[in-house]
Motif scaffolding. Structure first.
Motif, PDB file in Angstrom:
ATOM      1  N   UNK A  45       5.052 -12.564  -0.533  1.00 27.12           N
ATOM      2  CA  UNK A  45       4.798 -11.317  -1.423  1.00 27.12           C
ATOM      3  C   UNK A  45       4.521 -11.710  -2.473  1.00 27.12           C
ATOM      4  N   UNK A  46       4.891 -12.298  -3.152  1.00 23.57           N
ATOM      5  CA  UNK A  46       4.555 -12.434  -5.044  1.00 23.57           C
ATOM      6  C   UNK A  46       2.403 -12.256  -4.549  1.00 23.57           C
ATOM      7  N   UNK A  47       2.128 -12.807  -3.204  1.00 29.59           N
ATOM      8  CA  UNK A  47       0.297 -13.020  -3.617  1.00 29.59           C
ATOM      9  C   UNK A  47       0.345 -11.570  -3.465  1.00 29.59           C
ATOM     10  N   UNK A  48       0.671 -10.991  -2.276  1.00 27.40           N
ATOM     11  CA  UNK A  48       0.797  -9.743  -2.180  1.00 27.40           C
ATOM     12  C   UNK A  48       0.788  -8.633  -3.416  1.00 27.40           C
ATOM     13  N   UNK A  49       1.274  -8.644  -4.150  1.00 23.31           N
ATOM     14  CA  UNK A  49       1.594  -8.434  -5.505  1.00 23.31           C
ATOM     15  C   UNK A  49       0.311  -8.381  -6.266  1.00 23.31           C
ATOM     16  N   UNK A  50       0.152  -9.768  -5.966  1.00 24.36           N
ATOM     17  CA  UNK A  50      -1.192 -10.322  -7.190  1.00 24.36           C
ATOM     18  C   UNK A  50      -2.469  -9.413  -6.719  1.00 24.36           C
ATOM     19  N   UNK A  51      -1.852  -9.330  -5.001  1.00 23.22           N
ATOM     20  CA  UNK A  51      -4.004  -8.788  -4.708  1.00 23.22           C
ATOM     21  C   UNK A  51      -3.790  -6.767  -5.192  1.00 23.22           C
ATOM     22  N   UNK A  52      -2.508  -6.316  -4.871  1.00 20.47           N
ATOM     23  CA  UNK A  52      -2.327  -4.872  -4.707  1.00 20.47           C
ATOM     24  C   UNK A  52      -3.102  -4.616  -6.627  1.00 20.47           C
ATOM     25  N   UNK A  53      -2.224  -5.312  -7.230  1.00 17.40           N
ATOM     26  CA  UNK A  53      -2.768  -5.307  -8.851  1.00 17.40           C
ATOM     27  C   UNK A  53      -4.163  -5.097  -9.033  1.00 17.40           C
TER      28      UNK A  53
END
Lengths: 295, 335
Positions: free
Chosen positions: B33-41
């Motif tokens: 989830x946090x990896x996806x968050x980084x990508x979104x940001x």
């Protein structure tokens, strides 16, 4: 003295022992330090009064003396227009150093604002800023810089902004860690117990102690910034060639590597010598400030 | 903390302690989830940077195509605006951008008028090969240097750490030019213009690997020397284990941990270094394309590459987390 080295959790050594250890370390570095100091002095003089170090003009063209290898007459050789490379490197120092200083000033300002507010605020604000820094971190400095050049077009200003923003996240994380370490330290707790106001504690204790490593960061940062900026210029995305700025010299020499290696190697040598000398001085400074825990 | 000042390298993640307390499936979920968050940001950030472009984008595109810098009439601009969707509101454009990304669409290059994904996938092969060869080479150099010289007397150890400090500071363009001049132009051991074969890969990979090796070596050496002071090393020696055995089986296992963390981060830096190195050695790959795109202000292409590198970075760090548990089984049991 050793206020903010959370990674070293061993027993606290006595201040005297730390000081003498630091001193002996500095002493063993001495020849390197002296050399680094001399190199730095040379470039600072070159930036301030270039005519002291080079008698000719950086724009004097002598087509018959083009592409001469380094010799006693032309210490670093000549370029395709017969201009003396040594003179050009000396005259290029000012703009290169200004770009490096500008980028470092920008990145440390951003870093201080982000790092201090994250460290002091804690909680959600800290988490958000930390996340943001992590995202910026996922971009390599050079790519981030390329993105800014693409958006704003190549120029010295873009170079400063691109390198400044590119290197800021690393410094911001450092400062945040430092602020948190100081905030949670015994003497801040003591000041709180004594009834000092929050503003006073921040002003008198947290900020001065958290900012101490900044001296080192700035010293090391200038060298790094010049290396990054000249990398951009090497790609043809910085200060344009007629200028004797070091990155521009690299860009101009690119097409002559096979015929005239010195056009590429010598400006690079100036950049590396400058970066290494500020790194050496910065590390020695760090060893002193941190009380001998360097390496 | 002392060496962390040197570079903008990542500090050991604070979140790691927290994650260690969660159970394994939960831990993996949080990590992804946090990896996806980084990508979104990252996507939001590149979109934002694109949208602050000064001036009119349609005018920029036409002028880049024709090499002129003049005002354009509305009739000229309309098809471009239509094609790239510049007339839509910022929110709509952002929505298009994100849905495109999810489907693997990075937009259309302003200059080449081709999908960015096509351009990247055509050019990325040699760049990836160079990046990973350099990473492998850097590991080999730094481990060999550490195992051979750490705590092997003053001279060996200080020569090696001097080498590490100096090489870590070398810019790629400079090291590349020196290797090129010495080994390709002067000694003629290697071709001047790389080509795609193995021989053409040696000098570019070395150029990328040497500074990273110096950097990894500094970190590994520090940890290595600290580990050699541990009681279990003394006990292994007391059991009669050979010096090399102690170094490789015990000390090295501990010493590579920080280097593994840094490798995940280094991959992005290596990738962007590869861009420079490709230009020095006139090597095929993404480098020339990217630099041309930057000077032609072809934003979709440049930000496409930036997004790709963010993706590589995120994946690399997921792998690093997994590797960590393999090398240090204590972390896996922490649940």
């Amino acid at each position: 003295m050793s206020t903010a080295t959370p990674t070293f959790s061993g027993g606290a050594p006595t201040p005297g022992a730390v000081a003498s250890a630091a001193w002996s370390r500095v002493r063993t570095w001495r020849p390197g330090l002296v050399l680094a100091g001399l190199v730095l002095l040379f470039f600072v003089v070159a930036a301030a009064v270039p005519s002291l170090l080079a008698s000719g003009s950086p724009t004097d063209i002598d087509l018959r003396g083009a592409l001469r290898a380094p010799s006693l007459e032309h210490l670093l050789g000549t370029d395709q227009n017969g201009r003396d490379l040594y003179t050009r490197v000396v005259y290029g120092a000012r703009e290169s150093l200004l770009i490096g200083l500008g980028a470092t000033a920008l990145s440390t300002s951003i870093a201080v604002v982000l790092g201090v507010s994250a460290g002091l605020a804690g909680g959600i604000a800290d988490a958000i800023i930390n996340r943001f820094l992590e995202v910026l971190f996922s971009f390599p400095v050079l790519l981030l810089a390329l993105l800014f050049v693409t958006v704003f077009g190549a120029s010295a200003t873009t170079q400063i902004v691109a390198v400044g923003i590119g290197t800021a996240p690393g410094y911001a994380r450092l400062i945040r860690g430092q602020v948190i370490a100081v905030r949670d330290s015994g003497y801040v707790e003591a000041a709180g117990a004594l009834g000092h106001s929050y503003a006073r504690i921040v002003r008198r204790h947290v900020l001065p102690n958290a900012m101490r490593p900044l001296v080192v960061v700035v010293t090391l940062g200038v060298g790094q910034a010049i290396v990054w900026a000249s990398g951009l210029a090497f790609l043809g995305l910085g200060v344009a060639p007629p200028s004797p700025e070091w990155g521009a010299l690299l860009d101009a020499g690119k097409n002559y590597v096979q015929k005239a290696w010195w056009l590429e190697v010598m400006p690079g040598l100036a950049i590396v010598a400058f970066a290494l000398s500020v790194t050496t001085l910065g590390r020695a400074l760090q060893a002193r400030l941190e009380g001998g825990t360097e390496r | 903390m002392s060496t962390a000042v040197l570079d903008d390298r990542p500090a050991p993640p604070d979140a790691q302690l927290l994650r260690a307390r969660l159970r394994r499936p939960a831990r993996v979920a949080v990590r992804i989830l946090s990896a996806l968050g980084v990508l979104w940001a990252a996507a939001t950030f590149t979109f934002f940077v694109q949208s602050v472009l000064p001036g009119d984008r349609a005018t920029l595109i036409i002028n880049q195509d024709t090499g002129q810098t003049i005002e354009r009439s509305a009739a000229e601009l309309a098809p471009i605006n239509e094609r790239f969707g510049f007339d839509d509101s910022l929110v709509t454009q952002y929505g298009h951008y994100l849905t495109g990304l999810v489907q693997g669409d990075l937009g259309t290059s302003y200059r080449l008028k081709q999908p960015v994904t096509t351009i990247i996938s055509e050019q990325i092969g040699p760049t990836l090969l160079l990046t990973f060869s350099a990473l492998a080479l850097a590991w080999i150099i730094s481990i060999a240097l550490t195992v051979a010289t750490a705590r092997r007397g003053r001279i060996a150890s200080s020569v090696a750490s001097g080498f590490e400090v100096v090489t870590a500071a070398l810019p790629h363009y400079w090291l590349g030019v020196i290797l090129l001049v010495v080994f390709a132009i002067d000694l003629q051991w290697f071709p001047v213009e790389g080509g795609t074969g193995f021989v053409g890969l040696v000098l570019p990979a070395l150029t990328l690997a040497i500074p990273l090796a110096g950097f990894l070596g500094q970190v590994t050496r520090e940890q290595f020397e600290r580990t050699l002071d541990e009681p279990f090393v003394t006990s292994a020696r007391a059991r009669g284990m050979s010096d090399l055995g102690v170094r490789v089986k015990h000390a090295l296992r501990h010493a590579v941990l920080p280097a593994i963390t840094l490798s995940g981060w280094a991959l992005g830096a290596l990738f962007s270094g590869a861009v420079v190195v490709e230009l020095v050695f006139a090597r095929a790959g993404l480098g020339q394309v990217l630099v041309d795109a930057a000077s032609a202000r072809d934003i979709p292409l440049v930000s496409g590459v930036v997004m790709l590198v963010a993706l590589v970075y995120v994946i690399a760090n997921l792998i690093v987390d997994a590797l960590y548990v393999v090398v240090d089984p204590r972390l896996g049991k922490a649940a």
